[in-house]
Structures are given as C-alpha cells and as structure tokens.
Design an enzyme around this catalytic site. Structure first.
Site, PDB file in Angstrom:
ATOM      1  N   SER A 278     -11.347   1.185   5.725  1.00  0.00           N
ATOM      2  CA  SER A 278     -10.444   1.380   4.722  1.00  0.00           C
ATOM      3  C   SER A 278     -10.100   0.114   3.931  1.00  0.00           C
ATOM      4  O   SER A 278      -9.396   0.030   2.847  1.00  0.00           O
ATOM      5  CB  SER A 278      -9.110   2.057   5.241  1.00  0.00           C
TER       6      SER A 278
ATOM      7  N   LYS B 201       0.864  -1.201  -0.040  1.00  0.00           N
ATOM      8  CA  LYS B 201      -0.030  -0.078  -0.302  1.00  0.00           C
ATOM      9  C   LYS B 201       0.810   1.278   0.244  1.00  0.00           C
ATOM     10  O   LYS B 201       1.862   1.301   0.633  1.00  0.00           O
ATOM     11  CB  LYS B 201      -1.164  -0.026   1.320  1.00  0.00           C
TER      12      LYS B 201
ATOM     13  N   SER C  57      -9.451   3.445   2.051  1.00  0.00           N
ATOM     14  CA  SER C  57      -8.395   4.087   1.209  1.00  0.00           C
ATOM     15  C   SER C  57      -7.571   2.847   0.661  1.00  0.00           C
ATOM     16  O   SER C  57      -6.530   3.110  -0.015  1.00  0.00           O
ATOM     17  CB  SER C  57      -7.452   4.815   2.455  1.00  0.00           C
TER      18      SER C  57
END
Length: 289
Positions: free
Chosen positions: A185, A85, A161
């Site tokens: 997220s 990520k 996210s």
C-alpha cells in the site's frame, strides 16, 4: 529561489529553521497547489485550510521557532506541510476511511498515535490524503469521491492504498507524506507515481508497528520525492524519550544509533561519484505542474 514545491523537504526544513521562510508562507504555497491541482489528481479526500493556517500561525505564536536544532527530539519537521491518510483519526477532522458508510460520522475526539507523533515533530497537516475503502484495494478509487491519479498521466491510477499520499507528493502538493503498507500500500503507489516509498521492518515504528494490525502485516512508513526526504520523515516517526533514545516497545533488540543517522546515511549515498558531475542515486522525479 526555486518555487517552494521544487525544494526538497530537507531544504525546506533548513529554510524554516534559519528563519528564511515561515510556516505560514510554506503552508499558503502548498495550499494553493492543493486548491489548483487536487480536482484533477484526487490526492486529498479532505482539505483543511483553516486548521492548517491556524497551526502554522501557532508554531510561531507559541514561541516555538524558528528551529535551529533539527534533531527529531526537538521538532525535526517544524513548519513542514503534510497530510494524514484518511484511515487515521485527527481530532476535529472527519475520517472517511474511503467509504460512504463513514461519510456522515462526527469527527473523532482524539487523534491517533501516529498523528500525535507527527504533530509533536512540528508538522502542519493540510488535510486527509485519499484512500480506498478501509484501505483494502491496491488502487485508490473510493466510490463516493474521484479516484486518485498519477500526476504523470491523469488517465492512470495512483495505486493504493496510500494512493492519495503518493499522488500529492508527486504533484508537488506535499513535500512528503506518511502512508501505511500491508501488501504494497506504500510501494505500489510509489511505483505508480514515481516517488520513493518505504515499508519499514515490522516493529520499528511504535505507532503503526504492525504487531497489532490485520495479520501482523500493516505498518506505517514514509513517501517522498527523494530518499533523504523519506529518511527525514522516517526519523520523525520514531518518537524519542527524554534521553534521546528511541522507544521500541515491539522490537526484540532496540537498534543503537544517534538522531539523524538515517538522514545522514541517505545524504551520503545521494552524493554524486567523483568526476561524474551529476546527481547521485536516491532521488525520484516529481511533477512540476
């Protein structure tokens, strides 16, 4: 044989462990998918094909496989591709944090703990999956890059996210991917992209435990196409001591279980009921573009 991106992560693990596939073959297949599909999906903020191929070659060159012992202590994800990520540091690779403010900063000199743990499990990182600015919004639309879109409908967003990770998995650019979740997220992108996403209990994972995160909320967790694949990735995110037990510095009472228990439980739950002739629960649809 089905196309590699149609295989589950568990199936790919077994093919790699048996020597029927090499890390280089798997890496090249998924890099081709990324090159072809990422411009439309926006799943990756940064792609690192050279580093990925070097890593795949090194897994064999260093005498590290094929792996026939698939326990988490010995490289349960050996040769499997995934992505970091874009909120996590990997040594030598820029971290954008989804923001123009970090676009020109030099790469980190040291990888974050979660990246080190997954490297120890044998993964091949293809790059950084997209995230919104500093990981705050529930959508993945960085102002300096294209938005992450659900592969099922490119007019719609992938959530956030961890939207880049979920979009990459749904589009078959990755068999699974780690994400992080404070207020949804992982779960929001999983829902938007039709994949499995799990926010583990706070304190379960030593790296990304939530204990020292903003408000004690943000923990790391897996995103995958099936529950079994999510369990496989979750197991690998639990580093083990030499004796095989899990290091739990933040839990009040360490759970007692053998390596592979999560995966075995998920696989039992995924078996079809007698006489149904169909697939059992625990699977998610995936894109076949």
């Amino acid at each position: 044989m089905d196309a590699l991106h149609e295989r589950t992560a568990v199936e790919l693990r077994d093919l790699l462990a048996s020597g029927e596939l090499t890390p280089a073959e798997v890496t090249d297949h998924f890099l081709e998918r990324v090159e072809r599909l990422n411009p439309g999906v926006g799943a990756f903020a940064t792609v690192t094909p050279e580093l990925a191929r070097e890593r795949a070659a090194a897994l064999l060159r260093d005498g590290d496989g094929p792996r026939r012992d698939a326990s988490p202590a010995s490289g349960s994800l050996w040769g499997l591709p995934t992505g970091d990520k874009d909120l996590w540091n990997r040594a030598g690779v820029p971290t954008g944090f989804g923001s123009r403010a970090f676009a020109d900063l030099p790469p980190a000199q040291e990888s974050d703990e979660i990246v080190q743990i997954l490297d120890a499990a044998g993964i091949v990182s293809l790059g950084k999956t997209a995230a919104p600015e500093l990981g705050f919004p529930a959508y993945t639309e960085p102002v300096h890059a294209p938005p992450a879109r659900t592969p099922w409908d490119l007019t719609r967003g992938a959530g956030g996210s961890s939207g880049g990770a979920a979009a990459a998995v749904a589009a078959g650019m990755l068999p699974f991917a780690p994400g992080s979740d404070g207020g949804g997220s992982i779960r929001i992108p999983a829902a938007a992209c039709g994949v499995v996403g799990l926010k583990p209990t706070r304190g379960l994972l030593p790296a990304g435990s939530g204990v020292d995160s903003l408000g004690g909320l943000v923990v790391n967790g897996p995103i995958a196409r099936t529950v079994a694949d999510a369990a496989l990735l979750l197991e690998a995110m639990l580093p083990r001591r030499a004796g095989g037990d899990v290091a739990h510095p933040y839990s009040l009472r360490a759970p007692s279980y053998e390596a592979g228990t999560y995966l075995a439980t998920a696989q039992r739950a995924a078996l079809p009921a007698p006489g149904t002739g169909g697939r059992g629960p625990g699977t998610a649809a995936h894109a076949s573009a």
